[in-house]
Write a protein that holds these residues in place. Structure first.
Motif, mmCIF file in Angstrom:
data_model
loop_
_atom_site.group_PDB
_atom_site.id
_atom_site.type_symbol
_atom_site.label_atom_id
_atom_site.label_comp_id
_atom_site.label_asym_id
_atom_site.label_seq_id
_atom_site.Cartn_x
_atom_site.Cartn_y
_atom_site.Cartn_z
ATOM 1 N N PRO A 1 -53.074 45.922 45.968
ATOM 2 C CA PRO A 1 -53.890 45.471 47.102
ATOM 3 C C PRO A 1 -53.011 44.912 48.214
ATOM 4 C CG PRO A 1 -54.767 44.641 45.014
ATOM 5 C CD PRO A 1 -53.426 45.232 44.707
ATOM 6 N N PRO B 1 -53.069 43.192 52.419
ATOM 7 C CA PRO B 1 -53.882 42.682 53.530
ATOM 8 C C PRO B 1 -53.743 43.524 54.797
ATOM 9 C CG PRO B 1 -51.871 41.396 53.371
ATOM 10 C CD PRO B 1 -51.844 42.381 52.227
ATOM 11 N N ARG C 1 -64.928 39.651 50.672
ATOM 12 C CA ARG C 1 -64.870 40.841 49.823
ATOM 13 C C ARG C 1 -63.703 40.756 48.845
ATOM 14 N NH1 ARG C 1 -64.259 45.844 53.419
ATOM 15 N NH2 ARG C 1 -66.266 45.033 54.165
ATOM 16 N N TYR C 2 -62.534 40.352 49.337
ATOM 17 C CA TYR C 2 -61.363 40.244 48.463
ATOM 18 C C TYR C 2 -61.543 39.130 47.426
ATOM 19 C CZ TYR C 2 -58.808 43.320 51.674
ATOM 20 O OH TYR C 2 -58.399 44.386 52.419
ATOM 21 N N GLN D 1 -59.192 39.346 44.291
ATOM 22 C CA GLN D 1 -57.902 39.671 44.894
ATOM 23 C C GLN D 1 -57.507 38.500 45.811
ATOM 24 O OE1 GLN D 1 -58.588 43.468 46.784
ATOM 25 N NE2 GLN D 1 -58.589 44.592 44.832
ATOM 26 N N VAL E 1 -54.538 38.520 48.454
ATOM 27 C CA VAL E 1 -54.842 39.277 49.675
ATOM 28 C C VAL E 1 -55.745 38.444 50.584
ATOM 29 C CG1 VAL E 1 -55.827 41.396 50.601
ATOM 30 C CG2 VAL E 1 -54.626 41.450 48.406
ATOM 31 N N ALA E 2 -56.756 37.814 49.995
ATOM 32 C CA ALA E 2 -57.655 36.963 50.772
ATOM 33 C C ALA E 2 -56.892 35.836 51.455
ATOM 34 C CB ALA E 2 -58.753 36.396 49.881
#
Length: 393
Positions: A5, A7, A36-37, A42, A45-46
């Motif tokens: 994953p 960003p 969503r992440y 995840q 990424v968030a």
């Protein structure tokens, strides 16, 4: 194997909007992507999406949107169980610095990062801070200190100090509890004292020394208390050399284990210097503890009217501070020497002392403060042998 994953997709959709001046759309997209992440767990990424988006929004002069994403970042920290480290802390210090002092946006971010404006409770391990009206924060949950990460407190305290927000800087520097924070607190309170002299030329510097040293003593942070007092007294001596009674430090204690203090014409400074050294022996071996207890009783009898807070009729009180000093003596007597507070006194002198110093009210239920306080970062480490009180006044 699917790619890791990243960003990048989200940031390519968000950052150009900020550059184009469409902060609203960028803010909404950042929240959508981050949600969503986070839902997909995840978290890394968030975190990157929220941090980079918040940073660019703040740079673009959008404190509301940037602060909102910064708060969401802290929510992701908690969901991820992110620990306090240089990287996680560094993201917050960047956002706090970029937010600026205008409005309440920075305060919102600070209050979610650390338990805002807590001074006396930083090293108390077993107290529920929500009882005192202070919400839990990310760094309080993720770190070792209930008041929040000491390095974050140090950073925030320095920030407020540079802005001459002395009262706000004070509580964060006390909560940090490090030697560096104690030295900066001494500089801050001395500057505050000098500034206040313009409106009250008879102002006692002991009032400011009390504000810095008693909270450290109450959290058993002896080394910070000593560092603070040494710095504060040295600053005062430079500004007012005639405050010294003797040109050289006065020895207390016996033999090679002796200690030293500066004998001044200010009763409160003399009392505090001796109090720190006696409290340092309050949790030593049985012999030293007994000697320390007797020394403490003599010290309080001489300067404050007694360990019960100057309740004895006809006693002369030499130190300043009024009710705050009385409650401090009662609390420290119990904490270091197991001297029980007077039955007619407060059920919780520590709470009353906090209220006297910072305003507001503390909990009314009795607390066993001695059991609640952990070892502290600065307790002990002093020279052996109990100090004897000399006539320094």
């Amino acid at each position: 194997m699917p790619p890791a994953p990243s960003p990048d997709t989200a940031l390519k959709a968000i950052l150009p909007l900020i550059a184009q001046g469409d902060a609203y759309s960028a803010h909404q997209k950042a929240r959508t992507f981050a949600s969503r992440y986070t839902k997909a767990k995840q978290y890394d990424v968030a975190v990157q999406v929220l941090f980079q988006s918040a940073r660019e929004l703040l740079k673009a002069g959008q404190p509301g949107s940037g602060t909102d994403l910064g708060g969401m970042l802290l929510d992701v920290y908690e969901a991820k169980d992110e620990k306090v480290n240089e990287e996680s802390r560094g993201r917050l210090t960047q956002l706090i610095a970029l937010t600026g002092p205008q409005g309440n946006w920075r305060d919102t971010l600070i209050s979610k990062s650390v338990a805002y404006a807590i001074s006396l409770l930083c090293n108390i391990k077993d107290v529920d801070l929500t009882l005192w009206g202070y919400p839990h924060s990310w760094s309080a949950k993720a770190g070792d200190c209930p008041a929040g990460d000491p390095d974050l407190h140090q950073y925030i305290g320095e920030l407020f100090y540079k802005e001459s927000e002395y009262a706000r800087a004070e509580s964060h520097l006390v909560s940090a509890g490090t030697r560096d924070s104690a030295l900066l607190l001494a500089q801050l309170l001395f500057e505050w004292y000098q500034s206040a002299l313009s409106t009250d030329s008879n102002l006692d510097p002991g009032l400011f020394a009390l504000r810095g040293s008693v909270p450290y003593l109450t959290t058993t942070n002896i080394l910070a208390a000593r560092a603070f007092l040494d710095k504060f007294v040295s600053l005062l001596v430079v500004a007012k050399p005639d405050v010294l009674i003797h040109e050289e430090p006065v020895a207390i204690g016996e033999g090679p284990a002796h200690d030293e203090i500066w004998a001044t014409s200010n009763h409160t400074l003399n009392f505090l210097q001796l109090a720190v050294r006696i409290c340092q022996r309050g949790d030593s071996d049985a012999g030293s503890a007994r000697e320390g207890k007797q020394a403490w009783i003599r010290l309080c009898g001489r300067y404050t009217g007694g360990v019960s807070g100057a309740n004895t009729p006809g006693t002369k009180v030499l130190v300043v501070g009024g009710g705050f000093t009385r409650e401090a003596v009662i609390s420290l007597s119990h904490l270091y020497f197991n001297i029980q507070p007077p039955r007619s006194g407060s059920a919780n002198p520590l709470g009353d002392m906090m209220s006297a110093l910072f305003g507001g009210s503390g909990p009314s239920e009795p607390q066993n403060t001695r059991k609640a306080i952990g070892p502290g970062r600065g307790r002990g480490g002093g020279r052996g042998g109990g100090p004897t009180i000399t006539d320094v006044d």
